[in-house]
Design a protein around this motif. Sequence first.
Motif, short mmCIF file in Angstrom:
data_model
loop_
_atom_site.label_atom_id
_atom_site.label_comp_id
_atom_site.label_asym_id
_atom_site.label_seq_id
_atom_site.Cartn_x
_atom_site.Cartn_y
_atom_site.Cartn_z
N ASN A 198 5.94 8.24 -8.54
CA ASN A 198 6.28 7.26 -9.58
C ASN A 198 7.78 7.00 -9.72
OD1 ASN A 198 3.63 6.81 -10.26
ND2 ASN A 198 3.63 8.23 -11.99
N ARG A 242 8.92 4.78 -6.86
CA ARG A 242 8.32 3.44 -7.01
C ARG A 242 9.04 2.66 -8.11
NH1 ARG A 242 3.11 4.78 -7.35
NH2 ARG A 242 3.15 5.02 -9.59
N GLU A 264 0.83 -1.20 0.00
CA GLU A 264 0.00 0.00 0.00
C GLU A 264 0.87 1.25 0.00
OE1 GLU A 264 -0.37 -2.48 2.50
OE2 GLU A 264 -1.81 -3.50 1.21
N THR A 312 2.36 1.95 -3.45
CA THR A 312 1.45 2.58 -4.42
C THR A 312 1.31 4.08 -4.18
OG1 THR A 312 -0.54 2.11 -3.12
CG2 THR A 312 0.13 0.45 -4.74
#
Length: 152
Positions: A123, A126, A116, A119
């Motif tokens: 970006n 990640r 979680e 996310t």
Amino acid sequence: MRLLENISLIKQLEIVNRLAFFKEFSVAERQVLLESFSHLYLISAGRHAFKRFEQDHRLYIVLSGELCIYSRSEHQALGKIAPGEFVGEGAFIRHKERSTSAKALVDTIVLAITAEALTRLPNVIREKIKDQLILGMSERIAKLDAHIEQTQ
């Protein structure tokens, strides 16, 4: 496993700056990751980070210390996880129970990341985490291939 809440951000940054896992991250990206989306835990020597069949889906990046990975018997180690390496990617990615157990050989500090939290990361961060997971998993496959070749 004990949550570490009193380690300054500067000290956390000093730790992650030394690790290859974070080499592609800018200082600002490391700071965002540490401040907002992860937790540091201390696993005392001889204690488990997780056990086989648990429903813990966190990814652990070892910051200091060392973990021993085993499947059924603690006397048959599958491998060791050193600083800058990660463990728990199977349960993290598949959202399934743990297939192995991890035990601290010495006092060990890990950075825990949930799916979680991943996310919610920007970006660019990640994607860098995903890149490091892919790289680490491909290195493990290469080691397994070499081991299989040696035993044949």
